[in-house]
Design an enzyme around this catalytic site. Structure first.
Site, PDB file in Angstrom:
ATOM      1  N   SER A 152       4.551   2.455  -3.840  1.00 56.24           N
ATOM      2  CA  SER A 152       3.017   2.926  -3.462  1.00 56.24           C
ATOM      3  C   SER A 152       3.907   4.142  -3.830  1.00 56.24           C
ATOM      4  CB  SER A 152       3.131   2.783  -2.061  1.00 56.24           C
ATOM      5  OG  SER A 152       2.096   3.580  -0.914  1.00 56.24           O
ATOM      6  N   TYR A 165       5.234   1.426   6.963  1.00 58.84           N
ATOM      7  CA  TYR A 165       4.947   1.248   5.706  1.00 58.84           C
ATOM      8  C   TYR A 165       5.993   2.201   5.055  1.00 58.84           C
ATOM      9  CZ  TYR A 165       2.119   0.604   1.466  1.00 58.84           C
ATOM     10  OH  TYR A 165       1.781   0.915   0.982  1.00 58.84           O
TER      11      TYR A 165
HETATM   12  P1  NAD Z   1      -3.360  -7.311  -0.899  1.00 59.11           P
HETATM   13  O1  NAD Z   1      -3.083  -7.357   1.155  1.00 59.11           O
HETATM   14  O2  NAD Z   1      -4.474  -7.961  -1.082  1.00 59.11           O
HETATM   15  O3  NAD Z   1      -1.793  -8.084  -1.264  1.00 59.11           O
HETATM   16  C1  NAD Z   1      -0.993  -8.206  -0.680  1.00 59.11           C
HETATM   17  C2  NAD Z   1      -0.068  -9.600  -0.707  1.00 59.11           C
HETATM   18  O4  NAD Z   1       1.303  -9.875  -0.088  1.00 59.11           O
HETATM   19  C3  NAD Z   1      -1.251 -10.730  -0.069  1.00 59.11           C
HETATM   20  O5  NAD Z   1      -1.360 -11.906  -0.594  1.00 59.11           O
HETATM   21  C4  NAD Z   1      -0.364 -11.415   1.722  1.00 59.11           C
HETATM   22  O6  NAD Z   1      -0.533 -12.659   1.486  1.00 59.11           O
HETATM   23  C5  NAD Z   1       0.953 -11.270   0.620  1.00 59.11           C
HETATM   24  N1  NAD Z   1       1.519 -11.392   1.484  1.00 59.11           N
HETATM   25  C6  NAD Z   1       1.869 -10.950   3.526  1.00 59.11           C
HETATM   26  N2  NAD Z   1       3.226 -11.283   3.471  1.00 59.11           N
HETATM   27  C7  NAD Z   1       3.550 -11.750   3.224  1.00 59.11           C
HETATM   28  C8  NAD Z   1       4.908 -12.406   3.344  1.00 59.11           C
HETATM   29  N3  NAD Z   1       5.389 -12.880   4.351  1.00 59.11           N
HETATM   30  N4  NAD Z   1       5.349 -13.719   2.607  1.00 59.11           N
HETATM   31  C9  NAD Z   1       4.969 -13.997   1.259  1.00 59.11           C
HETATM   32  N5  NAD Z   1       3.744 -13.077   0.523  1.00 59.11           N
HETATM   33  C10 NAD Z   1       2.911 -12.258   1.977  1.00 59.11           C
HETATM   34  O7  NAD Z   1      -3.455  -5.779  -1.058  1.00 59.11           O
HETATM   35  P2  NAD Z   1      -2.389  -5.306  -2.225  1.00 59.11           P
HETATM   36  O8  NAD Z   1      -3.237  -3.879  -2.569  1.00 59.11           O
HETATM   37  O9  NAD Z   1      -2.768  -5.809  -3.751  1.00 59.11           O
HETATM   38  O10 NAD Z   1      -0.653  -5.029  -2.269  1.00 59.11           O
HETATM   39  C11 NAD Z   1      -0.244  -5.496  -2.915  1.00 59.11           C
HETATM   40  C12 NAD Z   1       0.892  -4.269  -3.362  1.00 59.11           C
HETATM   41  O11 NAD Z   1       1.068  -3.388  -3.541  1.00 59.11           O
HETATM   42  C13 NAD Z   1       1.756  -4.201  -1.610  1.00 59.11           C
HETATM   43  O12 NAD Z   1       2.895  -4.212  -1.614  1.00 59.11           O
HETATM   44  C14 NAD Z   1       1.150  -2.659  -0.998  1.00 59.11           C
HETATM   45  O13 NAD Z   1       2.068  -2.289  -0.502  1.00 59.11           O
HETATM   46  C15 NAD Z   1       1.266  -1.588  -2.423  1.00 59.11           C
HETATM   47  N6  NAD Z   1       0.492  -1.161  -2.941  1.00 59.11           N
HETATM   48  C16 NAD Z   1      -1.301  -0.232  -2.222  1.00 59.11           C
HETATM   49  C17 NAD Z   1      -2.378   0.201  -2.172  1.00 59.11           C
HETATM   50  C18 NAD Z   1      -3.685  -0.133  -2.485  1.00 59.11           C
HETATM   51  O14 NAD Z   1      -4.206   1.074  -2.370  1.00 59.11           O
HETATM   52  N7  NAD Z   1      -4.156  -1.502  -2.464  1.00 59.11           N
HETATM   53  C19 NAD Z   1      -1.469   1.357  -3.150  1.00 59.11           C
HETATM   54  C20 NAD Z   1      -0.436   1.337  -2.956  1.00 59.11           C
HETATM   55  C21 NAD Z   1       0.661   0.635  -2.549  1.00 59.11           C
END
Ligand code: NAD
Length: 269
Positions: A152, A165
């Site tokens: 991130s 986080y």
């Molecule tokens: P999201 O909530 O759609 O995806 C997160 C996924 O992780 C979900 O499918 C959830 O079911 C899964 N998950 C949660 N706990 C879990 C566990 N214990 N075991 C297995 N799976 C688990 O959101 P996203 O934005 O697609 O996030 C994906 C990644 O991207 C994350 O690591 C997040 O920190 C990172 N990220 C997202 C953003 C953003 O703005 N969306 C920005 C920076 C980083």
């Protein structure tokens, strides 16, 4: 992209958002995909359906295989089983994408220890254990491999109210570099992408609220949030042979967020 066809990939948390987009993009590139999900088998199967249809858009990729695996990345036994299942099904595991992630909002002095443990357990400890088990497999089969961590912008930008986080993503930067250095001479590349604000379910607080979304986007130099597909494109690049000489790096994909928009204009004459 070069070098992706026929590769076996495990993507954690691939039933939604960025993980789902990565699964679809890598299937489109001809990879066999293992879709890990935590809670919703329906969403994971939906990801699988879209990925397989997308792969078949190119007749050459119609043989792409897929696998849906339940598993909680905060549980060591689930991770071991997940990696073993991928190897038993596909024969080997070439690429791991550590995507699963959660966040909780709370003033730092009030964070409950169990909430801290939960976020670190998924985002950092879980990612490390998945990497550890993948590396064990790669070394035992004497194969090269690739690990991509979904970090991130908060790997480097402090995030008040989200201390767990911030710690987890800060730790991910070091994990990426340490593993990259330790296994570089064994053909294992380890990199990360650092998304900025991206339209996915994790951001439900603002993505469907036009006013909130405008506030978020006002801080982004390019004036818009990113898409999960834009993140997946960077993952495909880092996993491909086009990135064969890249290891230990975090690629920021953030519309300029880490350029600090507040510095766009001089603060004083
Ligand atoms: P999201 O909530 O759609 O995806 C997160 C996924 O992780 C979900 O499918 C959830 O079911 C899964 N998950 C949660 N706990 C879990 C566990 N214990 N075991 C297995 N799976 C688990 O959101 P996203 O934005 O697609 O996030 C994906 C990644 O991207 C994350 O690591 C997040 O920190 C990172 N990220 C997202 C953003 C953003 O703005 N969306 C920005 C920076 C980083």
């Amino acid at each position: 992209m070069r070098g992706l066809k026929g590769k076996n990939v495990l993507i954690t948390g691939a039933s939604s958002g960025i993980g789902q987009a990565i699964a679809i993009r890598l299937a489109e590139e001809g990879c066999n995909i293992a879709i890990n999900y935590h809670k919703s088998s329906e969403d994971a199967e939906n990801t699988e359906d879209i990925a397989m249809q997308t792969a078949c858009g190119n007749i050459e990729n119609c043989g792409v295989q897929s696998l849906v695996i339940q598993g909680d990345v905060s549980k060591e036994e689930d991770i071991v089983q997940m990696v073993n299942t991928v190897v038993d099904t596909f024969g080997c595991l070439d690429i791991l994408v550590n995507n699963a992630g959660i966040q909780t909002e709370c003033p730092s002095h009030e964070v409950k220890t169990e909430d801290l443990d939960r976020v670190i357990g998924v985002n950092l400890r879980g990612a490390y254990l998945c990497a550890r088990e993948t590396i064990k497999q790669l070394l035992s089969q004497n194969r090269p491999g690739i690990i991509i961590n979904i970090s991130s912008v908060h790997e480097i930008i402090p995030r008040p109210m989200y201390i767990s986080y911030s710690i987890s993503k800060g730790g991910m930067e070091n994990m990426t570099k340490t593993l990259a250095l330790e296994y570089a001479n064994q053909g294992i590349r380890v990199n990360a992408i650092a998304p900025g604000a991206t339209i996915t379910p994790i951001n439900e607080a603002w993505v469907n609220n036009p006013q909130q979304k405008a506030v978020v986007e006002s801080h982004i130099p390019m004036g818009r949030a990113g898409t999960a597909e834009e993140m997946a494109a960077a993952v495909a690049f880092l996993a491909s042979d086009e990135a064969a000489y890249i290891t230990g790096q975090t690629l920021f994909i953030d519309g300029g967020l880490t350029l600090y928009a507040d510095f766009r204009e001089a603060w004083s004459a």
